[in-house]
Design a protein around this motif. Sequence first.
Motif, PDB file in Angstrom:
ATOM      1  N   SER A  43       7.181  74.199  70.608  1.00  0.00           N
ATOM      2  CA  SER A  43       6.625  73.011  69.957  1.00  0.00           C
ATOM      3  C   SER A  43       5.604  73.409  68.896  1.00  0.00           C
ATOM      4  N   GLY A  44       5.211  72.419  68.115  1.00  0.00           N
ATOM      5  CA  GLY A  44       4.307  72.677  67.004  1.00  0.00           C
ATOM      6  C   GLY A  44       2.924  73.121  67.420  1.00  0.00           C
ATOM      7  N   GLN A  45       2.479  72.685  68.604  1.00  0.00           N
ATOM      8  CA  GLN A  45       1.123  73.011  69.042  1.00  0.00           C
ATOM      9  C   GLN A  45       1.017  74.395  69.666  1.00  0.00           C
ATOM     10  N   GLY A  46       2.133  75.089  69.831  1.00  0.00           N
ATOM     11  CA  GLY A  46       2.094  76.416  70.427  1.00  0.00           C
ATOM     12  C   GLY A  46       2.017  76.368  71.942  1.00  0.00           C
ATOM     13  N   LEU A  47       1.784  77.529  72.542  1.00  0.00           N
ATOM     14  CA  LEU A  47       1.687  77.617  74.000  1.00  0.00           C
ATOM     15  C   LEU A  47       0.501  76.809  74.522  1.00  0.00           C
ATOM     16  N   GLY A  82      16.569  69.710  70.587  1.00  0.00           N
ATOM     17  CA  GLY A  82      16.080  68.595  71.391  1.00  0.00           C
ATOM     18  C   GLY A  82      15.162  67.639  70.649  1.00  0.00           C
ATOM     19  N   LEU A  83      14.779  66.596  71.369  1.00  0.00           N
ATOM     20  CA  LEU A  83      14.044  65.478  70.785  1.00  0.00           C
ATOM     21  C   LEU A  83      12.645  65.804  70.257  1.00  0.00           C
ATOM     22  N   PRO A  84      11.819  66.581  70.974  1.00  0.00           N
ATOM     23  CA  PRO A  84      10.451  66.768  70.474  1.00  0.00           C
ATOM     24  C   PRO A  84      10.403  67.326  69.051  1.00  0.00           C
ATOM     25  N   THR A  85      11.233  68.336  68.760  1.00  0.00           N
ATOM     26  CA  THR A  85      11.239  68.905  67.413  1.00  0.00           C
ATOM     27  C   THR A  85      11.747  67.889  66.400  1.00  0.00           C
ATOM     28  N   GLU A  86      12.806  67.159  66.779  1.00  0.00           N
ATOM     29  CA  GLU A  86      13.354  66.164  65.857  1.00  0.00           C
ATOM     30  C   GLU A  86      12.340  65.060  65.575  1.00  0.00           C
ATOM     31  N   ASN A  87      11.661  64.590  66.609  1.00  0.00           N
ATOM     32  CA  ASN A  87      10.653  63.538  66.403  1.00  0.00           C
ATOM     33  C   ASN A  87       9.499  64.033  65.540  1.00  0.00           C
ATOM     34  N   ASN A  92       6.744  64.129  60.289  1.00  0.00           N
ATOM     35  CA  ASN A  92       6.071  64.936  59.264  1.00  0.00           C
ATOM     36  C   ASN A  92       6.961  65.262  58.061  1.00  0.00           C
ATOM     37  N   HIS A  93       8.183  64.719  58.062  1.00  0.00           N
ATOM     38  CA  HIS A  93       9.113  64.898  56.940  1.00  0.00           C
ATOM     39  C   HIS A  93       9.387  66.375  56.644  1.00  0.00           C
ATOM     40  N   ILE A  94       9.617  67.113  57.713  1.00  0.00           N
ATOM     41  CA  ILE A  94      10.001  68.526  57.597  1.00  0.00           C
ATOM     42  C   ILE A  94      11.306  68.706  58.366  1.00  0.00           C
ATOM     43  N   HIS A  95      12.247  69.448  57.814  1.00  0.00           N
ATOM     44  CA  HIS A  95      13.539  69.616  58.475  1.00  0.00           C
ATOM     45  C   HIS A  95      13.368  70.295  59.838  1.00  0.00           C
TER      46      HIS A  95
END
Length: 592
Positions: A43-47, A82-87, A92-95
């Motif tokens: 995820s974006g927040q890291g570990l 999965g969903l978390p990355t897609e959401n 944030n309008h990043i692929h």
Amino acid sequence: MKYDFAAIEKKWQKRWEETKPYAAVTGDKRPKFYGLIEFPYPSGQGLHVGHPRPFTAMDIVTRKKRMEGYNVLYPIGFDAFGLPTENYAIKNHIHPAIVTKQNIANFTSQLKMLGYGFDWDRCIDTTDPSYYKWTQWIFQQMFKRGLAYKATMPVNWCTSCKCVLANEEVVNGVCERCGSEVIRKEKSQWMLKITAYAQRLLDDLEDVDYIERVKIQQRNWIGRSTGAEITFQTNIGDEVTVYTTRADTLFGTSYMVISPEHPLLKSWQPHIKNWDAVAAYQEEAARKSDFERGELNKEKTGVRLEGIEAINPVTHKPLPLFVSDYVLMGYGTGVVMGVPGHDQRDWEFAKKFGLPIIEVVQGGDVTKEAFVAKDDTAIMVNSGFLNGMTVKEAIPAMKKYVVEQGFGKEKVNFKLRDWVFSRQRYWGEPIPLVNCEKCGWVPVPEEQLPVVLPQVESYEPTDDGESPLSKMTDWVNTTCPCCGGPAKRETDTMPQWAGSSWYFLRYMDPHNDKALASKEALDYWSPVDWYNGGMEHTTLHLLYSRFWHKFLYDIGVVPTKEPYAKRTSHGMILGEGGEKMSKSRGNVVNPN
């Protein structure tokens, strides 16, 4: 003397990257040990500190094994669809592909900083086409053998994520991921027939070293029961069938209840005099989750079907038929017989609607919650030929009677339902099938795998509930591999659970482009010697991966019938407020 961890640990971590002391060697003559952790979702927040806790525990185990002379495989990878990355990407309008690449780089840096003894040369990423080629291949093998099929059915629909959820992903009536309301919706879905493996998934728990509470959860989720299917005639000529574990209480049946989703209701519409009330109730039930509907303490609701009655096959008396949301289509036949004298829920329903309550079991150890006598001293009453028998005698006697009289049969039932496998989202493995008007559903030829997820500008979920891929006509329109005519690609994608259902096998031989892993690697490393993971995955990933592995064993791909010799499970680290630590709640603690 001060231990300068910043300098010393950095020095030795650099040395480990150069000399690779943690590299596993397939075929080595030393005894092998395969230690496994559940690979993280990048995820974006890291570990957060919930990751290093189990990783550190298995790292200690594997270091000890190396010291004892074992050839150790301790791998790492990333469960990245999965969903978390897609959401996150939508917000944030990043692929999603760019987000995933960035997140994996961050996770890798953090994990290396912690100094774990991973074999980094075997690192895998479920979004890599060279990996999901084999996820698609496994799906195709299931399809060819009838274990993957498409069905229109009521599904769990997350009103926020705008996608279908498996039953296991709905927790307390809301989406496990986002916490939003989950409703019931009719949808055509790809299903995996995990129920075909229900008995083996149950029986083979005896052969593995799992902690007992894991075995108990799996047994309860599979939910095997023995009983009878009994057919009731109706006054309009149709039949309804019920499944019951207590055929002995048939004389005590005073009404019947049908699920709001039952297909019979549609065909009965011309006979139901109060159809508008029934249709309104169906619509109301569709807004509730299975969890809400199954709550024992909820107020009982329902509508009587005016114009239709069932006939009790042993008393030959008419029985009123109701539609009520406490009956679920997913269990048994979607119709139940109401025995209010000996079931708490049936008693509450009978009291609400003024229905007869007939006592057919007398004496014995009767519990307050369910009025069924549970020991050998309970005697049958008001039950015709069963009168005077104990419950223990009456159950097989009634089963035998319904079979002999031709209105029933003995039946083994499972609570486990087939796995709702497709998702109407972008960030997942494409399902490698095409639909041809002439040939039906046809697998993409194996030599054309992987079917690569196309680049899109818009990956937001659609308002009509279809996948964003459905708008990509150039990608969707293709030719049929069988007849050469026009065909369309499947636009649903696989759920996140797909890639994690076999990842432990890929670690054994991660760079093989001819097979998901070589026979030599599979024979040498199988099974996983010790797998540690989250207790919350006991009825999700653990059950799914055992199912996939058994299928691969059946078709001769893997050498063992069970994937993991040993499984231990940890609980969750709680964050601020005593809640589960997770990125979605914003209560994580960064291990840096």
